[in-house]
Design a protein around this motif. Structure first.
Motif, mmCIF file in Angstrom:
data_model
loop_
_atom_site.group_PDB
_atom_site.id
_atom_site.type_symbol
_atom_site.label_atom_id
_atom_site.label_comp_id
_atom_site.label_asym_id
_atom_site.label_seq_id
_atom_site.Cartn_x
_atom_site.Cartn_y
_atom_site.Cartn_z
ATOM 1 N N ALA A 131 32.118 37.055 42.573
ATOM 2 C CA ALA A 131 33.460 36.966 43.141
ATOM 3 C C ALA A 131 34.503 37.515 42.167
ATOM 4 O O ALA A 131 35.444 38.208 42.573
ATOM 5 C CB ALA A 131 33.779 35.527 43.511
ATOM 6 N N GLU A 132 34.322 37.204 40.877
ATOM 7 C CA GLU A 132 35.268 37.724 39.893
ATOM 8 C C GLU A 132 35.167 39.241 39.775
ATOM 9 O O GLU A 132 36.181 39.923 39.570
ATOM 10 C CB GLU A 132 35.030 37.068 38.536
ATOM 11 N N ARG A 133 33.968 39.779 39.911
ATOM 12 C CA ARG A 133 33.809 41.243 39.931
ATOM 13 C C ARG A 133 34.557 41.821 41.134
ATOM 14 O O ARG A 133 35.237 42.846 41.024
ATOM 15 C CB ARG A 133 32.323 41.587 39.988
ATOM 16 N N HIS A 134 34.443 41.157 42.278
ATOM 17 C CA HIS A 134 35.169 41.592 43.479
ATOM 18 C C HIS A 134 36.668 41.567 43.243
ATOM 19 O O HIS A 134 37.398 42.483 43.634
ATOM 20 C CB HIS A 134 34.758 40.707 44.665
ATOM 21 N N TRP A 135 37.178 40.517 42.592
ATOM 22 C CA TRP A 135 38.615 40.440 42.323
ATOM 23 C C TRP A 135 39.067 41.575 41.412
ATOM 24 O O TRP A 135 40.141 42.160 41.611
ATOM 25 C CB TRP A 135 38.962 39.095 41.695
ATOM 26 N N LYS A 136 38.273 41.892 40.417
ATOM 27 C CA LYS A 136 38.617 42.983 39.511
ATOM 28 C C LYS A 136 38.703 44.299 40.266
ATOM 29 O O LYS A 136 39.663 45.069 40.103
ATOM 30 C CB LYS A 136 37.581 43.079 38.390
ATOM 31 N N ARG A 137 37.701 44.564 41.106
ATOM 32 C CA ARG A 137 37.707 45.804 41.876
ATOM 33 C C ARG A 137 38.891 45.853 42.843
ATOM 34 O O ARG A 137 39.559 46.869 42.985
ATOM 35 C CB ARG A 137 36.393 45.949 42.663
ATOM 36 N N LEU A 138 39.135 44.741 43.548
ATOM 37 C CA LEU A 138 40.179 44.723 44.562
ATOM 38 C C LEU A 138 41.557 44.894 43.945
ATOM 39 O O LEU A 138 42.367 45.690 44.441
ATOM 40 C CB LEU A 138 40.117 43.410 45.357
ATOM 41 N N THR A 139 41.843 44.171 42.884
ATOM 42 C CA THR A 139 43.180 44.261 42.295
ATOM 43 C C THR A 139 43.420 45.628 41.659
ATOM 44 O O THR A 139 44.532 46.176 41.751
ATOM 45 C CB THR A 139 43.400 43.145 41.267
ATOM 46 N N GLU A 140 42.392 46.217 41.073
ATOM 47 C CA GLU A 140 42.546 47.565 40.518
ATOM 48 C C GLU A 140 42.757 48.580 41.635
ATOM 49 O O GLU A 140 43.594 49.489 41.518
ATOM 50 C CB GLU A 140 41.319 47.941 39.686
ATOM 51 N N PHE A 141 42.011 48.417 42.706
ATOM 52 C CA PHE A 141 42.111 49.323 43.857
ATOM 53 C C PHE A 141 43.515 49.275 44.462
ATOM 54 O O PHE A 141 44.134 50.325 44.709
ATOM 55 C CB PHE A 141 41.067 48.903 44.885
ATOM 56 N N PHE A 142 44.047 48.093 44.672
ATOM 57 C CA PHE A 142 45.393 47.969 45.239
ATOM 58 C C PHE A 142 46.456 48.446 44.249
ATOM 59 O O PHE A 142 47.443 49.074 44.646
ATOM 60 C CB PHE A 142 45.666 46.529 45.653
ATOM 61 N N ALA A 143 46.271 48.152 42.969
ATOM 62 C CA ALA A 143 47.253 48.595 41.971
ATOM 63 C C ALA A 143 47.339 50.113 41.919
ATOM 64 O O ALA A 143 48.440 50.689 41.832
ATOM 65 C CB ALA A 143 46.885 48.044 40.594
ATOM 66 N N GLU A 144 46.192 50.757 42.002
ATOM 67 C CA GLU A 144 46.160 52.229 41.954
ATOM 68 C C GLU A 144 46.765 52.845 43.215
ATOM 69 O O GLU A 144 47.338 53.943 43.167
ATOM 70 C CB GLU A 144 44.720 52.719 41.816
#
Length: 246
Positions: free
Chosen positions: A229-242
């Protein structure tokens, strides 16, 4: 980031939704639609929305099953444990078509704007919500700039409303996080989706979370995996930030 309970007028009725604003309010911020899984809006999803709002987004969690009235709180751990509850949930899923959700999504986008989130819009969906996030991006290409799916099912199936069939309409960036083994999104569907997105020249990533089971991101699922889940959060927040903050 206190939850605000709002009502959204759609073409088919009134949908309840939870709205989470970032610190300082949502004015001028990017908006995110969080498309629920099969167990409806509930504390676990609201907690996820609150965490996402903490990243600076105005997050909306609409009830996609609103056409069924007050259906009560669904339990992600036991929802499919009995034939009665399983039949109820499957009936609501089949009775809430992709076309219905796409119509509703226009109202969801306007609800975000109406509450001051005038920036770009992102979408993220879990389980049944994954396909709806991608189809939402296809239906509103000028508004939805980023669409993510986690353990989404049937993203490239044989049905007419499968998201891969609308790849050419998507202008958003797309991220798909797949369960390691998932009968609802087997390798052949992943390959079909990848080919459709490549052919349509959609900027996309399809990532396989080895060892994760369908539902691993959502805290109240029996297969929840904290590390995954934490890996998912890292991917999601980076994706939205970019994508949403560019």
């Amino acid at each position: 980031m206190k939850k605000r309970d709002i009502e959204i007028q759609t073409q088919d009725g009134t949908a309840k939704a939870g709205l989470f604003e970032p610190p300082g309010g949502g004015a001028g911020k990017a908006g995110v639609i969080l498309y629920m899984d099969a167990f409806g809006p509930r504390p676990s999803l609201f907690g996820m929305a609150e965490r996402l709002a903490g990243e600076g987004y105005c997050v909306l969690v609409p009830d996609l099953f609103y056409r069924f009235g007050d259906y009560g709180l669904l339990d992600a751990r036991t929802g499919f444990a009995t034939e009665e509850s399983a039949a109820k949930i499957r009936g609501m899923i089949s009775g809430t078509t992709q076309a219905m959700t796409m119509r509703d999504s226009g109202a969801f986008i306007e609800a975000l704007r109406g509450h001051g989130a005038t920036g770009p819009v992102g979408a993220v969906g879990y389980c049944m919500g994954g396909a709806r996030a991608l189809n939402g991006a296809a239906a509103y290409p000028e508004r939805i700039k980023a669409a993510a799916s986690f353990h989404g099912g049937n993203l490239a199936s044989d049905v007419p409303d499968s998201p891969h069939r609308r790849a050419a309409e998507i202008k958003a960036r797309v991220y798909v996080g797949c369960s390691g083994v998932d009968k609802s999104f087997p390798p052949e569907q992943s390959a079909r989706l990848a080919e459709a997105l490549r052919a349509a020249e959609v900027d996309h990533i399809i990532e396989n979370y080895v060892g994760m089971q369908h539902g691993w991101c959502v805290p109240d699922h029996s297969v929840f995996d904290e590390k995954g889940a934490e890996r998912h959060w890292k991917r999601l927040t980076e994706f939205f930030a970019e994508t949403l903050e560019a």
